[in-house]
Design an enzyme around this catalytic site. Structure first.
Site, PDB file in Angstrom:
ATOM      1  N   HIS A   1     -48.438 -69.587  18.608  1.00  0.00           N
ATOM      2  CA  HIS A   1     -47.802 -70.826  18.136  1.00  0.00           C
ATOM      3  C   HIS A   1     -48.198 -71.956  19.082  1.00  0.00           C
ATOM      4  O   HIS A   1     -48.255 -71.772  20.291  1.00  0.00           O
ATOM      5  CB  HIS A   1     -46.286 -70.639  18.118  1.00  0.00           C
ATOM      6  CG  HIS A   1     -45.538 -71.875  17.774  1.00  0.00           C
ATOM      7  ND1 HIS A   1     -45.892 -72.676  16.709  1.00  0.00           N
ATOM      8  CD2 HIS A   1     -44.461 -72.468  18.341  1.00  0.00           C
ATOM      9  CE1 HIS A   1     -45.064 -73.693  16.647  1.00  0.00           C
ATOM     10  NE2 HIS A   1     -44.179 -73.605  17.634  1.00  0.00           N
TER      11      HIS A   1
ATOM     12  N   ASN B   1     -47.634 -79.768  17.573  1.00  0.00           N
ATOM     13  CA  ASN B   1     -46.832 -78.656  17.064  1.00  0.00           C
ATOM     14  C   ASN B   1     -46.507 -78.915  15.595  1.00  0.00           C
ATOM     15  O   ASN B   1     -45.719 -79.800  15.277  1.00  0.00           O
ATOM     16  CB  ASN B   1     -45.553 -78.550  17.901  1.00  0.00           C
ATOM     17  CG  ASN B   1     -44.661 -77.399  17.472  1.00  0.00           C
ATOM     18  OD1 ASN B   1     -44.859 -76.805  16.425  1.00  0.00           O
ATOM     19  ND2 ASN B   1     -43.660 -77.095  18.287  1.00  0.00           N
TER      20      ASN B   1
ATOM     21  N   CYS C   1     -40.245 -72.426  13.619  1.00  0.00           N
ATOM     22  CA  CYS C   1     -41.655 -72.247  13.995  1.00  0.00           C
ATOM     23  C   CYS C   1     -42.146 -70.822  13.756  1.00  0.00           C
ATOM     24  O   CYS C   1     -43.343 -70.554  13.823  1.00  0.00           O
ATOM     25  CB  CYS C   1     -41.863 -72.629  15.456  1.00  0.00           C
ATOM     26  SG  CYS C   1     -41.532 -74.364  15.753  1.00  0.00           S
TER      27      CYS C   1
END
Ligand code: UT7
Length: 335
Positions: free
Chosen positions: A256, A286, A116
């Site tokens: 994020h 996500n 990520c």
């Protein structure tokens, strides 16, 4: 010798049409819209369908959107980097496949693997290339087909993830804008808590690994959550202090998009009100390395030259960090 900084001069993005909402997820696993909204904050996510469609499809469409918006020609591009954990193949790189799909022939290209944090790390890598003075137009992509490694029988992971691609163009500048500072970290303690267990060189794919479901995302949610809250917040506060930025100096925070509660905790530690935080987790979930540039693409019309922007991310590894950028152009003037 002239001193250059690296600055973002354009943003593009692309998401698939198919919307997988909480209603449909609730028919797949024992869950509810209420649980997913309160514990994660996701309402719907995009899913890439179709034979032969992979991460390079998302990346190439994002690049095309970027080139269309900026008016830059494919043969002007010097370097293409794709941050992804869901490459089309183990090799060749997804960056090389996406570049080919866009007619980019004069660039070298490679993938960047940092889960990520891929885009966050990627900005630091690109800044180095651009500041060297050797590369004038560099594309950094965050693209993920997370659905390709999501187990839609596992309620603890399947509501979280979605597919998306987004790309930015970096160029040199002599103005006082661009990539300013970063604090980037890795701690291998995260290895066993968030990973795909098989399919790599340690445990290649076999009938057994498929039968055991080892090719899906494995996440110990609570452990990852605790690290994510503290590390993402710490890094964001550190980058503010190091650059003498108060909450009033910050125009935008780009976190994020893993969990609404993690975003809230980080913004609170920074003293920021919600109107300065880019949040689109509700609509995309996500999307791993794609979350940061996907936010930039959505907020681009509101960005102004000189805006102070803080980026922060946390992911598998563990990897985490934050960076500081002075935005380079008025987004309202882009097409
Ligand atoms: O992007 C990379 C980094 N990743 C992250 O930052 C993710 C970090 N972790 C998280 O976001 C959260 O830990 C999750 C969203 C993954 C899980 O939320 P949680 O609040 O930590 O839930 P939990 O795992 O502690 O589970 C609480 C309860 C359990 O039931 P019991 O044992 O208390 O009876 C789970 O079985 O919730 C249950 N549960 C669900 N219930 C309804 C787990 N998933 C679901 C679900 N629907 N989808």
């Amino acid at each position: 010798m002239k001193k250059f900084n690296a600055v973002i001069t354009g943003v593009g993005s692309w998401v698939p049409d198919y919307i997988l909402d909480n209603q449909e997820i609730s028919t797949m696993v024992d869950t509810s819209d209420e649980w997913i909204m309160t514990r994660i904050g996701v309402k719907e996510r995009r899913i890439l369908k179709g034979e032969g469609a992979g991460t390079s499809t998302l990346a190439a469409n994002a690049i095309k959107n970027l080139l269309d918006k900026t008016g830059v020609k494919p043969d002007e591009i010097d370097l293409v980097i794709c941050a992804t954990s869901t490459p089309d193949h183990r090799f060749p790189s997804t960056a090389s496949i996406a570049a080919e799909k866009c007619g980019i022939k004069n660039a070298f290209s490679f993938d960047l693997s940092a889960a990520c944090c891929g885009f966050l790390y990627g900005m630091d890598v690109v800044a180095g290339f651009v500041r060297s003075g050797m590369y004038k137009k560099v594309i950094l992509i965050g693209a993920e087909k997370m659905s390709s490694m999501t187990d839609y029988t596992d309620r603890s992971t399947c509501p979280i993830f979605g597919d998306a691609g987004a790309a930015v163009l970096f160029e040199p500048t002599e103005e006082e804008v661009g990539y300013m500072d970063a604090t980037l970290h890795t701690d291998g303690i995260g290895y066993s808590h968030l990973m795909m267990k098989a399919g790599g060189s340690v445990l290649p794919a076999s009938h057994e690994t498929v039968d055991k479901g080892l090719h899906f995302i494995y996440q110990e949610g609570q452990v990852v959550f605790k690290y994510a809250v503290s590390k993402m917040s710490d890094a964001s506060v550190e980058i503010m202090k190091r650059n003498n930025l108060t909450k009033d100096d910050i125009s935008w925070f780009v976190p994020h998009q893993a969990n609404m509660r993690i975003i809230d905790a980080a913004a609170k530690r920074m003293g920021l009100s919600k109107d300065k935080v880019m949040i689109n987790i509700e609509h995309y979930g996500n999307t791993s390395a794609a979350t940061l540039p996907l936010c930039l693409a959505e907020w681009e019309p509101r960005l102004k030259k000189g805006d102070n922007i803080i980026f922060a991310a946390f992911g598998a590894g563990f990897t985490w960090g934050a960076s500081y950028m002075k935005w380079g152009y008025d987004g309202s003037e882009t097409k």
